[in-house]
Scaffold this active site. Structure first.
Site, PDB file in Angstrom:
ATOM      1  N   GLU A 255      45.666   0.337 -30.762  1.00 22.12           N
ATOM      2  CA  GLU A 255      46.753   1.174 -31.280  1.00 22.12           C
ATOM      3  C   GLU A 255      46.331   2.629 -31.118  1.00 22.12           C
ATOM      4  O   GLU A 255      45.242   3.024 -31.545  1.00 22.12           O
ATOM      5  CB  GLU A 255      47.053   0.882 -32.757  1.00 22.12           C
ATOM      6  CG  GLU A 255      48.246   1.722 -33.242  1.00 22.12           C
ATOM      7  CD  GLU A 255      48.566   1.621 -34.738  1.00 22.12           C
ATOM      8  OE1 GLU A 255      49.549   2.240 -35.169  1.00 22.12           O
ATOM      9  OE2 GLU A 255      47.816   0.947 -35.472  1.00 22.12           O
TER      10      GLU A 255
ATOM     11  N   ASP B  18      40.860  11.788 -28.958  1.00 26.92           N
ATOM     12  CA  ASP B  18      42.206  12.153 -28.510  1.00 26.92           C
ATOM     13  C   ASP B  18      42.582  11.212 -27.368  1.00 26.92           C
ATOM     14  O   ASP B  18      41.790  11.004 -26.442  1.00 26.92           O
ATOM     15  CB  ASP B  18      42.217  13.605 -28.027  1.00 26.92           C
ATOM     16  CG  ASP B  18      43.643  14.108 -27.819  1.00 26.92           C
ATOM     17  OD1 ASP B  18      44.433  13.410 -27.146  1.00 26.92           O
ATOM     18  OD2 ASP B  18      43.969  15.184 -28.347  1.00 26.92           O
TER      19      ASP B  18
ATOM     20  N   ASP C 239      53.702  11.146 -32.735  1.00 19.82           N
ATOM     21  CA  ASP C 239      54.280  12.484 -32.950  1.00 19.82           C
ATOM     22  C   ASP C 239      55.406  12.713 -31.935  1.00 19.82           C
ATOM     23  O   ASP C 239      55.192  12.567 -30.733  1.00 19.82           O
ATOM     24  CB  ASP C 239      53.196  13.560 -32.792  1.00 19.82           C
ATOM     25  CG  ASP C 239      52.085  13.397 -33.821  1.00 19.82           C
ATOM     26  OD1 ASP C 239      52.342  12.742 -34.854  1.00 19.82           O
ATOM     27  OD2 ASP C 239      50.973  13.900 -33.599  1.00 19.82           O
TER      28      ASP C 239
ATOM     29  N   LYS D 146      60.232  19.720 -29.324  1.00 17.62           N
ATOM     30  CA  LYS D 146      60.545  20.882 -28.474  1.00 17.62           C
ATOM     31  C   LYS D 146      60.361  20.532 -27.006  1.00 17.62           C
ATOM     32  O   LYS D 146      59.359  19.933 -26.616  1.00 17.62           O
ATOM     33  CB  LYS D 146      59.653  22.067 -28.830  1.00 17.62           C
ATOM     34  CG  LYS D 146      59.996  22.646 -30.176  1.00 17.62           C
ATOM     35  CD  LYS D 146      59.260  23.941 -30.435  1.00 17.62           C
ATOM     36  CE  LYS D 146      59.637  24.449 -31.812  1.00 17.62           C
ATOM     37  NZ  LYS D 146      58.491  24.868 -32.594  1.00 17.62           N
TER      38      LYS D 146
ATOM     39  N   ASP E 155      61.088   5.837 -35.879  1.00 21.02           N
ATOM     40  CA  ASP E 155      62.375   6.044 -36.562  1.00 21.02           C
ATOM     41  C   ASP E 155      63.154   7.155 -35.860  1.00 21.02           C
ATOM     42  O   ASP E 155      64.348   7.304 -36.083  1.00 21.02           O
ATOM     43  CB  ASP E 155      62.121   6.485 -38.013  1.00 21.02           C
ATOM     44  CG  ASP E 155      61.354   7.800 -38.038  1.00 21.02           C
ATOM     45  OD1 ASP E 155      60.236   7.837 -37.471  1.00 21.02           O
ATOM     46  OD2 ASP E 155      61.876   8.796 -38.574  1.00 21.02           O
TER      47      ASP E 155
ATOM     48  N   THR F  24      54.041  -0.314 -40.597  1.00 24.21           N
ATOM     49  CA  THR F  24      53.034   0.745 -40.631  1.00 24.21           C
ATOM     50  C   THR F  24      53.322   1.601 -41.877  1.00 24.21           C
ATOM     51  O   THR F  24      54.370   1.452 -42.514  1.00 24.21           O
ATOM     52  CB  THR F  24      53.109   1.643 -39.374  1.00 24.21           C
ATOM     53  OG1 THR F  24      54.209   2.542 -39.509  1.00 24.21           O
ATOM     54  CG2 THR F  24      53.283   0.824 -38.112  1.00 24.21           C
ATOM     55  N   GLU F  25      52.424   2.522 -42.195  1.00 28.08           N
ATOM     56  CA  GLU F  25      52.658   3.421 -43.338  1.00 28.08           C
ATOM     57  C   GLU F  25      53.945   4.234 -43.136  1.00 28.08           C
ATOM     58  O   GLU F  25      54.768   4.350 -44.039  1.00 28.08           O
ATOM     59  CB  GLU F  25      51.477   4.373 -43.532  1.00 28.08           C
ATOM     60  CG  GLU F  25      50.288   3.779 -44.254  1.00 28.08           C
ATOM     61  CD  GLU F  25      49.207   3.267 -43.305  1.00 28.08           C
ATOM     62  OE1 GLU F  25      49.465   3.164 -42.079  1.00 28.08           O
ATOM     63  OE2 GLU F  25      48.099   2.947 -43.795  1.00 28.08           O
TER      64      GLU F  25
ATOM     65  N   GLU G   7      56.460   3.548 -41.215  1.00 30.39           N
ATOM     66  CA  GLU G   7      57.622   2.661 -41.183  1.00 30.39           C
ATOM     67  C   GLU G   7      58.118   2.373 -42.602  1.00 30.39           C
ATOM     68  O   GLU G   7      59.312   2.401 -42.882  1.00 30.39           O
ATOM     69  CB  GLU G   7      57.220   1.353 -40.483  1.00 30.39           C
ATOM     70  CG  GLU G   7      58.357   0.394 -40.240  1.00 30.39           C
ATOM     71  CD  GLU G   7      57.928  -0.723 -39.294  1.00 30.39           C
ATOM     72  OE1 GLU G   7      56.784  -0.702 -38.807  1.00 30.39           O
ATOM     73  OE2 GLU G   7      58.754  -1.610 -39.045  1.00 30.39           O
TER      74      GLU G   7
HETATM   75  N1  SAH Z   1      50.717   4.868 -36.647  1.00 31.52           N
HETATM   76  C1  SAH Z   1      50.697   5.385 -37.994  1.00 31.52           C
HETATM   77  C2  SAH Z   1      50.614   6.923 -38.022  1.00 31.52           C
HETATM   78  C3  SAH Z   1      51.777   7.636 -37.345  1.00 31.52           C
HETATM   79  S1  SAH Z   1      51.591   9.407 -37.361  1.00 31.52           S
HETATM   80  C4  SAH Z   1      51.934   4.911 -38.741  1.00 31.52           C
HETATM   81  O1  SAH Z   1      52.890   4.457 -38.099  1.00 31.52           O
HETATM   82  O2  SAH Z   1      51.938   4.969 -39.970  1.00 31.52           O
HETATM   83  C5  SAH Z   1      50.962   9.698 -35.757  1.00 31.52           C
HETATM   84  C6  SAH Z   1      49.437   9.638 -35.736  1.00 31.52           C
HETATM   85  O3  SAH Z   1      49.014   9.747 -34.396  1.00 31.52           O
HETATM   86  C7  SAH Z   1      48.769  10.779 -36.497  1.00 31.52           C
HETATM   87  O4  SAH Z   1      47.803  10.241 -37.371  1.00 31.52           O
HETATM   88  C8  SAH Z   1      48.110  11.624 -35.397  1.00 31.52           C
HETATM   89  O5  SAH Z   1      46.924  12.252 -35.794  1.00 31.52           O
HETATM   90  C9  SAH Z   1      47.874  10.585 -34.317  1.00 31.52           C
HETATM   91  N2  SAH Z   1      47.862  11.133 -32.963  1.00 31.52           N
HETATM   92  C10 SAH Z   1      48.819  11.900 -32.409  1.00 31.52           C
HETATM   93  N3  SAH Z   1      48.492  12.234 -31.143  1.00 31.52           N
HETATM   94  C11 SAH Z   1      47.310  11.633 -30.890  1.00 31.52           C
HETATM   95  C12 SAH Z   1      46.454  11.618 -29.755  1.00 31.52           C
HETATM   96  N4  SAH Z   1      46.762  12.288 -28.644  1.00 31.52           N
HETATM   97  N5  SAH Z   1      45.317  10.901 -29.823  1.00 31.52           N
HETATM   98  C13 SAH Z   1      44.984  10.233 -30.959  1.00 31.52           C
HETATM   99  N6  SAH Z   1      45.751  10.228 -32.073  1.00 31.52           N
HETATM  100  C14 SAH Z   1      46.896  10.915 -32.045  1.00 31.52           C
END
Ligand code: SAH
Length: 216
Positions: free
Chosen positions: A44, A96, A118, A122, A154, A190-191, A193
């Site tokens: 994931e 990352d 995320d 934009k 969402d 997920t949290e 969700e």
């Molecule tokens: N999957 C979880 C969190 C969603 S928020 C859920 O559904 O509850 C998105 C998460 O992705 C954040 O914690 C952010 O830090 C992480 N994230 C975003 N871009 C990323 C990247 N390029 N590499 C690793 N993690 C990333």
């Protein structure tokens, strides 16, 4: 996600190298050494606090899981779950996603989950979206030929963008829903969700595979 700064996050990550790797750039690792059993690998990307992948790993001991997250403050929450009740088929990596091909070998992953990534709304940030074609190209390399990408969000604009990106790549769509919680399919929340569906947002999901490359 707003997260309070976790004071000793760094220390915790460094101390528990049996559960978590802090990936430094250009440092290849043998991911099979994280697990006692050789079995399919599902990852994931952007797992946040890890509720989804921890639950999956618990329910499916016949699969190895790696949870990837770039922020210390989120990943330590997942680490805490592992410390409280360890699962031997779950490993965490702080990194990352842009560096994934430095760490994983080609054709080494069986499934990739993207949950509530995320949205980068934009236009000028399009390239940062985890369903932008550069990321899809990376997933194609990393996944076995039949490997699946599972994506939930969402955010309808981000979802529509992602459906288009997947169709243009080209990939094959195997599942598409604009209201996942009304479907008769298994689902682990997920949290994010839980939070957004409570607020009344519908959850979108797609599952896709890559079309075979035509190498002539
Ligand atoms: N999957 C979880 C969190 C969603 S928020 C859920 O559904 O509850 C998105 C998460 O992705 C954040 O914690 C952010 O830090 C992480 N994230 C975003 N871009 C990323 C990247 N390029 N590499 C690793 N993690 C990333």
């Amino acid at each position: 996600m707003r997260l309070r700064h976790v004071k000793n996050a760094r220390e915790l990550i460094e101390k528990h190298s049996n559960f978590i790797l802090d990936h430094k750039r250009e440092e290849p690792v043998d991911t099979s050494k994280f697990f006692s059993k050789e079995q399919p690998l599902h990852i994931e990307i952007g797992m946040g606090k890890g509720q989804f992948i921890y639950t999956l790993a618990k329910n499916n001991p016949e699969v190895n899981y790696i949870g990837i997250e770039k922020f210390d403050s989120a990943i330590v929450k997942a680490l805490q779950k592992q410390l409280d009740s360890p699962l031997e088929n779950l490993f965490l990596i702080r990194m990352d996603a842009i560096d994934l091909t430095e760490l994983f070998e080609e054709n080494s992953i069986d499934r990739i989950y993207l949950n509530f990534s995320d949205p980068w709304p934009k236009e000028r940030h399009t390239k940062r979206r985890l369903t932008y074609k550069r990321f899809l190209a990376m997933y194609q390399k990393l996944l076995v030929p039949t490997g699946e990408v599972h994506f939930k969000t969402d955010n309808i604009d981000f979802f529509n963008y992602s459906v288009e990106s997947v169709n243009e790549y080209p990939m094959n769509m195997h599942f598409l829903s604009y209201d996942l919680h009304q479907e008769n399919v298994e689902n682990i929340m997920t949290e994010f969700e839980e939070k957004f569906s409570k607020k009344g947002f519908k959850i979108n999901k797609l599952i896709a595979t890559f079309k075979e490359e035509n190498n002539g």
